[in-house]
Each structure stands twice: as structure tokens, then as C-alpha cells.
Design an enzyme around this catalytic site. Structure first.
Site, PDB file in Angstrom:
ATOM      1  N   TYR A 109      18.172 -51.188  93.853  1.00  0.00           N
ATOM      2  CA  TYR A 109      19.197 -49.403  94.532  1.00  0.00           C
ATOM      3  C   TYR A 109      20.160 -48.734  94.184  1.00  0.00           C
ATOM      4  O   TYR A 109      19.788 -49.152  92.909  1.00  0.00           O
ATOM      5  CB  TYR A 109      19.894 -50.664  94.907  1.00  0.00           C
ATOM      6  CG  TYR A 109      20.371 -49.722  95.851  1.00  0.00           C
ATOM      7  CD1 TYR A 109      20.774 -50.102  97.568  1.00  0.00           C
ATOM      8  CD2 TYR A 109      21.897 -49.758  95.542  1.00  0.00           C
ATOM      9  CE1 TYR A 109      21.515 -48.849  98.635  1.00  0.00           C
ATOM     10  CE2 TYR A 109      22.685 -49.093  96.376  1.00  0.00           C
ATOM     11  CZ  TYR A 109      23.228 -47.976  97.679  1.00  0.00           C
ATOM     12  OH  TYR A 109      23.652 -48.033  98.862  1.00  0.00           O
ATOM     13  N   GLU A 197      20.953 -41.876  99.063  1.00  0.00           N
ATOM     14  CA  GLU A 197      21.069 -43.155  98.875  1.00  0.00           C
ATOM     15  C   GLU A 197      19.107 -43.911  99.271  1.00  0.00           C
ATOM     16  O   GLU A 197      18.685 -43.788  99.785  1.00  0.00           O
ATOM     17  CB  GLU A 197      21.249 -44.670 100.195  1.00  0.00           C
ATOM     18  CG  GLU A 197      21.386 -45.561  99.791  1.00  0.00           C
ATOM     19  CD  GLU A 197      21.741 -46.067 100.662  1.00  0.00           C
ATOM     20  OE1 GLU A 197      21.440 -46.168 101.962  1.00  0.00           O
ATOM     21  OE2 GLU A 197      22.964 -46.902 100.667  1.00  0.00           O
TER      22      GLU A 197
END
Ligand code: ADP
Ligand code: MG
Length: 222
Positions: A109, A197
């Protein structure tokens, strides 16, 4: 302003951030054409809506042949997708991204967000990619690495090393990660992003680092 995954990936390509080969389709016929243009399976059909959590809601489907692709495109285009982020009424899918299916070994991530209280840019990385980051933060906070960047100074080597160390990346991937992060930071800065993101950022069986998902918010007043 929230842009779609396929638009965010176009920006990524422009900044030389690796993404799977893919193209957008508004109809089932276009989806089949797009698939033929990509030249080989497996492919993935991904609903383009302004919401995460599509995978769990049936909005991301793997296809191993043209007939599977056709079926997935027929089911996803026009469906109403309901995820944690859409609210109960859901969102109607008007287009899909047809992209190359990758052989995923690890899911990471990575995000870049402004931290208003400190007037810094916060970079968040995690070993637990592909999961809801809020859930990871709540249940496995040790799996999250956060570093702060002074926007007046820019991204320095030390925070970069902290991220590499925390993610436990091997040498080749570490080098690719540093290059990718610099380019993402540049994109974030130049395009007045209010959020960027990648969940998941994957390492493939071929040992390549690829942004499998892409979410960008842009300050439309800028
Ligand atoms: P969302 O976050 O909305 O659920 P993602 O783009 O993150 O959508 O996709 C969900 C999951 O589907 C990923 O975590 C990954 O496991 C799988 N996936 C998505 N795109 C691909 C791809 N191109 N190749 C292989 N698997 C994929
Ligand atoms: Mg995702």
C-alpha cells in the site's frame, strides 16, 4: 475532484509510473475490441466508478478467454455497484477498464496525502496492501509506516530509506520503489493533488513493481 482509475493510470504513465497495459470501454463491443488490442489473456475487467472496494462488490473480474471477458463485461457494464464508499443506493457502472492480468506475488500500500495540521506531506506505506487501510491501521498498526515531508524541501533520502526499510524490499525492488516514489511525489506536487493512493502496489512474479490500482483527488480550485 475525483478522477477515475483509468484517468489516474494515464497520468501515472505520463510520469513513468508502471501500470498494467489497458484501455477503457463504454460498451461490451468496445470491451471485446479493447481485449483483442491487448493481445492475450488473462485480462481483468474493472468497473470505473468513484469508489473503492469494487473487488469485493463484484466490480473486478478476471477473464481467461474471450467468452469469459464477454460475460464479465456484460455483467459489469450497467450494473449498480454497492460498496462501503458508495452508500446504499450504489453507483451505476457506465464504463470498464480492460487490463492485463498480472501475476501478483506481494501487495503493498502506498499513499501521499497532505497533513494540514503540520503543513507537511504525509507518505503512508504498508506491507498489508489490498486491504482497507483504516482496518489495517486499527488492527495491525505495526504494519504501517508513515513519513513526513516538508513541501518546501521536497522528498529527501532519509524518509525514502525509512520506507524501504519498513517495507523490507529486496535491492532491485527497492531501487524501483525509490524511482516510483520520486515520480509520484512529482505528480502529486505538479498536479495539485489532495490525495494519491495506490492500493495495491504489487510485486509481480517477474519481480516488477506495478501500480495495480490508482486513486487521485485533484484540487479543482487550483
Ligand atoms: P478496489 O480497490 O476498488 O477493490 P482494485 O483495483 O484494488 O479495486 O482491485 C481489487 C483486487 O483485484 C486487487 O487487490 C487485485 O487482487 C485484483 N486485481 C485488480 N487488477 C488486477 C490486475 N490487473 N491483475 C491481477 N489482479 C488484479
Ligand atoms: Mg484498490
Amino acid at each position: 475532484m475525483n478522477i477515475h482509475e483509468y484517468q489516474a493510470k494515464k497520468l501515472f504513465r505520463h510520469y513513468k509510473v508502471p501500470v498494467p497495459a489497458g484501455s477503457v470501454a463504454f460498451t461490451v463491443d468496445e470491451a471485446v475490441d479493447a481485449a483483442r488490442g491487448l493481445g492475450g489473456y488473462p485480462l481483468v475487467v474493472k468497473a470505473q466508478v468513484h469508489a473503492g472496494g469494487r473487488g469485493k462488490a463484484g466490480g473486478v473480474r478476471l477473464a481467461n478467454s474471450e467468452s469469459e471477458l464477454l460475460q464479465a463485461a456484460e455483467e459489469i457494464i450497467g450494473m449498480t455497484i454497492v460498496t462501503k464508499q458508495t452508500g446504499v443506493t450504489g453507483k451505476k457502472v457506465g464504463k470498464v477498464l480492460i487490463e492485463q492480468g498480472l501475476n501478483i506475488v506481494r501487495e503493498l500500500y502506498l499513499s501521499i496525502i497532505p497533513d494540514r495540521s503540520s503543513a507537511r506531506i504525509m507518505i503512508v506505506a504498508s506491507l498489508a496492501g489490498g486491504m482497507d487501510i483504516e482496518e489495517v491501521a486499527a488492527s495491525m498498526p505495526e504494519k504501517i509506516i508513515k513519513v513526513m515531508v516538508n513541501p518546501l524541501i521536497g522528498l529527501q533520502p532519509f524518509p525514502q530509506r525509512q520506507l524501504l526499510f519498513g517495507l523490507n524490499l529486496d535491492k532491485t525492488i527497492a531501487r524501483d520503489f525509490s524511482a516510483l516514489l520520486s515520480r509520484l511525489y512529482q505528480l502529486f506536487d505538479e498536479k495539485d493533488c489532495t490525495m494519491l493512493e495506490i492500493n495495491p502496489l504489487v510485486i509481480t512474479a517477474e519481480n516488477q513493481l506495478v501500480a495495480l490500482d490508482a486513486k487521485i483527488d485533484i484540487d479543482s480550485s487550483a
